[in-house]
Motif scaffolding. Sequence first.
Motif, mmCIF file in Angstrom:
data_model
loop_
_atom_site.group_PDB
_atom_site.id
_atom_site.type_symbol
_atom_site.label_atom_id
_atom_site.label_comp_id
_atom_site.label_asym_id
_atom_site.label_seq_id
_atom_site.Cartn_x
_atom_site.Cartn_y
_atom_site.Cartn_z
ATOM 1 N N ARG A 29 43.069 44.299 37.365
ATOM 2 C CA ARG A 29 42.532 43.425 38.408
ATOM 3 C C ARG A 29 41.071 43.758 38.658
ATOM 4 O O ARG A 29 40.652 44.905 38.559
ATOM 5 C CB ARG A 29 43.346 43.505 39.698
ATOM 6 N N GLU A 30 40.327 42.736 38.947
ATOM 7 C CA GLU A 30 38.924 42.902 39.289
ATOM 8 C C GLU A 30 38.812 43.424 40.717
ATOM 9 O O GLU A 30 39.586 43.008 41.599
ATOM 10 C CB GLU A 30 38.193 41.553 39.184
ATOM 11 N N LEU A 31 37.884 44.320 40.958
ATOM 12 C CA LEU A 31 37.644 44.790 42.318
ATOM 13 C C LEU A 31 37.038 43.658 43.135
ATOM 14 O O LEU A 31 36.150 42.947 42.669
ATOM 15 C CB LEU A 31 36.701 45.993 42.326
ATOM 16 N N GLN A 32 37.520 43.488 44.341
ATOM 17 C CA GLN A 32 37.025 42.453 45.236
ATOM 18 C C GLN A 32 35.964 43.075 46.148
ATOM 19 O O GLN A 32 36.299 43.715 47.142
ATOM 20 C CB GLN A 32 38.164 41.851 46.062
ATOM 21 N N VAL A 33 34.712 42.903 45.784
ATOM 22 C CA VAL A 33 33.605 43.519 46.510
ATOM 23 C C VAL A 33 32.747 42.403 47.108
ATOM 24 O O VAL A 33 32.324 41.486 46.407
ATOM 25 C CB VAL A 33 32.758 44.405 45.572
ATOM 26 N N GLU A 34 32.501 42.521 48.392
ATOM 27 C CA GLU A 34 31.634 41.552 49.067
ATOM 28 C C GLU A 34 30.198 41.756 48.610
ATOM 29 O O GLU A 34 29.740 42.902 48.503
ATOM 30 C CB GLU A 34 31.730 41.749 50.588
#
Length: 113
Positions: free
Chosen positions: A106-111
């Motif tokens: 999964r891709e990291l969800q970074v703002e």
Amino acid sequence: MKYLCLVYLDAAHWSACSDAVCAEYAQQLAGSRRLLAADALHGTHTATTVRVRNGETTLFDGPFAETKEMLAGFYLVDAKDLNEAIQIAAGIPPAQYGSIEVRPVRELQVEPG
């Protein structure tokens, strides 16, 4: 989609599959542009587990959990879906002696900062 295929073997089968056989399969996957990375690991006796609790780092010899099958290596593959990733995993030579865990990456969800 990326999938990580984790190779697990017990001590009795750690060397059951030769490096040459594993390398040949990796080359086949690379030729089909489905292999992103692959490597074998040294035995668990070479492992160090790191834990950080309340800002303090503690080191332990060996893996964190005591199990019958140990992580022996991995194949990071690019597959169209889970079914294709499972087909790839079934072809990994050590699957004949241990097990292959297939997990989507999964891709990291970074703002945006």
